[in-house]
Design a protein around this motif. Structure first.
Motif, PDB file in Angstrom:
ATOM      1  N   VAL A 113       3.996 -31.075 -10.478  1.00  0.00           N
ATOM      2  CA  VAL A 113       4.585 -31.544  -9.225  1.00  0.00           C
ATOM      3  C   VAL A 113       3.998 -32.892  -8.825  1.00  0.00           C
ATOM      4  N   ILE A 114       2.676 -33.039  -8.972  1.00  0.00           N
ATOM      5  CA  ILE A 114       2.031 -34.309  -8.635  1.00  0.00           C
ATOM      6  C   ILE A 114       2.616 -35.441  -9.478  1.00  0.00           C
ATOM      7  N   PHE A 115       2.774 -35.175 -10.774  1.00  0.00           N
ATOM      8  CA  PHE A 115       3.301 -36.212 -11.665  1.00  0.00           C
ATOM      9  C   PHE A 115       4.751 -36.558 -11.337  1.00  0.00           C
ATOM     10  N   LEU A 116       5.548 -35.550 -11.011  1.00  0.00           N
ATOM     11  CA  LEU A 116       6.941 -35.807 -10.651  1.00  0.00           C
ATOM     12  C   LEU A 116       7.034 -36.625  -9.363  1.00  0.00           C
ATOM     13  N   VAL A 117       6.159 -36.343  -8.401  1.00  0.00           N
ATOM     14  CA  VAL A 117       6.149 -37.118  -7.155  1.00  0.00           C
ATOM     15  C   VAL A 117       5.769 -38.572  -7.439  1.00  0.00           C
ATOM     16  N   ILE A 118       4.763 -38.761  -8.306  1.00  0.00           N
ATOM     17  CA  ILE A 118       4.366 -40.123  -8.672  1.00  0.00           C
ATOM     18  C   ILE A 118       5.520 -40.858  -9.347  1.00  0.00           C
ATOM     19  N   SER A 119       6.240 -40.158 -10.229  1.00  0.00           N
ATOM     20  CA  SER A 119       7.374 -40.766 -10.919  1.00  0.00           C
ATOM     21  C   SER A 119       8.468 -41.151  -9.928  1.00  0.00           C
ATOM     22  N   LEU A 120       8.708 -40.286  -8.953  1.00  0.00           N
ATOM     23  CA  LEU A 120       9.717 -40.594  -7.947  1.00  0.00           C
ATOM     24  C   LEU A 120       9.314 -41.801  -7.099  1.00  0.00           C
ATOM     25  N   LEU A 121       8.054 -41.845  -6.681  1.00  0.00           N
ATOM     26  CA  LEU A 121       7.580 -42.963  -5.876  1.00  0.00           C
ATOM     27  C   LEU A 121       7.571 -44.271  -6.674  1.00  0.00           C
ATOM     28  N   SER A 122       7.479 -44.162  -7.993  1.00  0.00           N
ATOM     29  CA  SER A 122       7.483 -45.366  -8.828  1.00  0.00           C
ATOM     30  C   SER A 122       8.808 -46.105  -8.750  1.00  0.00           C
ATOM     31  N   THR A 123       9.846 -45.410  -8.304  1.00  0.00           N
ATOM     32  CA  THR A 123      11.143 -46.065  -8.133  1.00  0.00           C
ATOM     33  C   THR A 123      11.047 -47.246  -7.181  1.00  0.00           C
ATOM     34  N   THR A 124      10.158 -47.150  -6.189  1.00  0.00           N
ATOM     35  CA  THR A 124      10.022 -48.239  -5.206  1.00  0.00           C
ATOM     36  C   THR A 124       9.477 -49.508  -5.846  1.00  0.00           C
ATOM     37  N   ILE A 125       8.838 -49.390  -6.998  1.00  0.00           N
ATOM     38  CA  ILE A 125       8.303 -50.552  -7.704  1.00  0.00           C
ATOM     39  C   ILE A 125       9.225 -50.973  -8.845  1.00  0.00           C
ATOM     40  N   LEU A 126       9.723 -50.006  -9.592  1.00  0.00           N
ATOM     41  CA  LEU A 126      10.503 -50.309 -10.791  1.00  0.00           C
ATOM     42  C   LEU A 126      11.888 -50.850 -10.475  1.00  0.00           C
ATOM     43  N   THR A 127      12.554 -50.306  -9.446  1.00  0.00           N
ATOM     44  CA  THR A 127      13.915 -50.760  -9.141  1.00  0.00           C
ATOM     45  C   THR A 127      13.956 -52.238  -8.764  1.00  0.00           C
ATOM     46  N   PRO A 128      13.100 -52.721  -7.845  1.00  0.00           N
ATOM     47  CA  PRO A 128      13.118 -54.165  -7.566  1.00  0.00           C
ATOM     48  C   PRO A 128      12.854 -55.019  -8.800  1.00  0.00           C
ATOM     49  N   LEU A 129      11.955 -54.569  -9.684  1.00  0.00           N
ATOM     50  CA  LEU A 129      11.691 -55.337 -10.900  1.00  0.00           C
ATOM     51  C   LEU A 129      12.929 -55.404 -11.783  1.00  0.00           C
ATOM     52  N   GLU A 130      13.689 -54.322 -11.844  1.00  0.00           N
ATOM     53  CA  GLU A 130      14.909 -54.316 -12.659  1.00  0.00           C
ATOM     54  C   GLU A 130      15.982 -55.201 -12.047  1.00  0.00           C
ATOM     55  N   VAL A 131      16.127 -55.149 -10.731  1.00  0.00           N
ATOM     56  CA  VAL A 131      17.104 -56.017 -10.063  1.00  0.00           C
ATOM     57  C   VAL A 131      16.732 -57.480 -10.260  1.00  0.00           C
ATOM     58  N   ILE A 132      15.462 -57.806 -10.061  1.00  0.00           N
ATOM     59  CA  ILE A 132      15.002 -59.188 -10.223  1.00  0.00           C
ATOM     60  C   ILE A 132      15.196 -59.655 -11.658  1.00  0.00           C
ATOM     61  N   SER A 133      14.928 -58.790 -12.627  1.00  0.00           N
ATOM     62  CA  SER A 133      15.104 -59.157 -14.040  1.00  0.00           C
ATOM     63  C   SER A 133      16.550 -59.524 -14.333  1.00  0.00           C
TER      64      SER A 133
ATOM     65  N   ARG B   1      19.417 -51.444  -5.246  1.00  0.00           N
ATOM     66  CA  ARG B   1      20.749 -51.023  -5.663  1.00  0.00           C
ATOM     67  C   ARG B   1      20.659 -50.077  -6.858  1.00  0.00           C
ATOM     68  N   ALA B   2      21.390 -48.966  -6.756  1.00  0.00           N
ATOM     69  CA  ALA B   2      21.407 -47.936  -7.814  1.00  0.00           C
ATOM     70  C   ALA B   2      19.994 -47.447  -8.130  1.00  0.00           C
ATOM     71  N   TRP B   3      19.187 -47.265  -7.089  1.00  0.00           N
ATOM     72  CA  TRP B   3      17.806 -46.815  -7.289  1.00  0.00           C
ATOM     73  C   TRP B   3      17.747 -45.446  -7.960  1.00  0.00           C
ATOM     74  N   TRP B   4      18.765 -44.639  -7.710  1.00  0.00           N
ATOM     75  CA  TRP B   4      18.761 -43.279  -8.261  1.00  0.00           C
ATOM     76  C   TRP B   4      18.878 -43.288  -9.779  1.00  0.00           C
ATOM     77  N   LEU B   5      19.504 -44.324 -10.357  1.00  0.00           N
ATOM     78  CA  LEU B   5      19.545 -44.424 -11.815  1.00  0.00           C
ATOM     79  C   LEU B   5      18.165 -44.734 -12.384  1.00  0.00           C
ATOM     80  N   THR B   6      17.418 -45.567 -11.680  1.00  0.00           N
ATOM     81  CA  THR B   6      16.037 -45.825 -12.092  1.00  0.00           C
ATOM     82  C   THR B   6      15.198 -44.562 -11.993  1.00  0.00           C
ATOM     83  N   THR B   7      15.437 -43.772 -10.936  1.00  0.00           N
ATOM     84  CA  THR B   7      14.700 -42.511 -10.779  1.00  0.00           C
ATOM     85  C   THR B   7      14.988 -41.563 -11.936  1.00  0.00           C
TER      86      THR B   7
END
Length: 322
Positions: free
Chosen positions: A218-238, A307-313
């Motif tokens: 559960v801890i790891f899944l929560v960390i993975s979900l919260l990582s969306t806040t970092i990974l999605t902007p990087l993907e949009v910017i890329s 945008r489309a953060w759920w796909l990154t999740t």
């Protein structure tokens, strides 16, 4: 080497994957590349004008819009560079991997520790970066590109400067920084966290349920979900940086000169009456990773970065548990 039947099965699966994934990937790239400023714009005479471009609020709205304006050919924009890169990888797999590896899906990045995987991932990114840039530009260009005339397509997608010096693609402001940051976060952050909390997932085969701690999972899944806040902007910017073309030195008024030169190369548009998305002007380019993120927030709001953060999740969860 693979047998004939195994080769046909592999090629068939590749064709099916491309048929499904190319339209979805294209809609995602367009949705994240779409420029939708929230404020008022200035016209050529300095007067205030409201933004009149399309407002696209979701991934599925973009998918429908592409089909409505450009039809099925629009959904398969970017097919040829994706197909060529996939065929190269498939050829490598058929030549150098055994049939048992392919049948059981055991091919993966070499297990050489965190640093080794980081170096391997960055090297793979550097090899594929020109293909990613060309694919993203092929998807987002308003021009109609032929499937079997790559010279014409490259003249549309690349500036004269980029065609003369193709290595300048690697110098696209902020793009390498965004890609390396994305890779480093996944490898050094998520992968290391998985190894710390769930080392059982790194073992061959599927671990038994009793071997996995529910609390740690559960801890790891929560960390993975919260990582969306970092990974999605990087993907949009890329994506935004990859479609930003590189022009010659600004002191020669290069942008206007190169735009005039490119205009002769592309006269046919994919959309009959309107473009699918709005693109930001190249006269005020993003100059770095940080600058791109700041300008997106200032001009379009925080929502544009997610945008489309759920796909990154979904991708983070799938990659983390695989």
């Amino acid at each position: 080497m693979l047998g004939f039947f195994d080769m046909m099965m592999l090629l068939g699966s590749v064709a099916l994957s491309l048929a499904i994934l190319v339209p979805l990937a294209g809609a995602l790239v367009r949705f994240r590349a779409h420029y939708n400023p929230k404020g008022l714009q200035l016209d050529a005479e300095g007067g205030v004008q409201p933004h009149t471009g399309p407002v696209i609020s979701s991934f599925f709205s973009m998918l429908k819009r592409v089909h409505r304006i450009e039809g099925w050919p629009g959904l398969y924009k970017g097919l040829m560079p994706s197909l060529l890169s996939t065929l190269v990888i498939t050829f490598f797999l058929m030549m150098f991997l055994s049939d048992s590896n392919l049948r059981h899906g055991t091919y993966s990045a070499p297990d050489a520790g965190v640093v080794g995987i980081l170096v391997y991932s960055i090297f793979a990114m550097l090899v594929s970066l020109p293909q990613v840039i060309i694919t993203n530009r092929a998807i987002t260009t308003p021009h109609k590109l032929p499937y079997f005339n790559p010279i014409y397509s490259l003249r549309v997608l690349l500036t004269p400067t980029e065609r003369r010096r193709p290595w300048i693609l690697y110098l696209t402001p902020g793009l390498l920084a965004a890609q390396v940051t994305h890779i480093a976060y996944i490898v050094l952050g998520l992968r290391s966290m998985r190894q710390l909390l769930l080392p059982e997932l790194a073992n061959p085969g599927i671990p038994r349920i009793e071997e996995i701690s529910p609390v740690k999972l559960v801890i790891f899944l929560v960390i993975s979900l919260l990582s969306t806040t970092i990974l999605t902007p990087l993907e949009v910017i890329s994506i935004r940086l990859s479609i930003q073309r590189n022009h010659a030195a600004p002191e020669f008024n290069s942008i206007s000169q190169e735009e005039e030169g490119d205009a002769d190369e592309a006269t046919e548009y994919a959309g009959v009456e309107e473009d699918v998305i709005g693109l930001r002007t190249e006269r005020e380019p993003y100059v770095s990773l940080i600058d791109c993120g700041k300008r997106i927030i200032e001009e379009e709001g925080w929502g544009a970065l997610y945008r489309a953060w759920w796909l990154t999740t979904l991708g983070s969860l799938g990659g983390a548990l695989s």
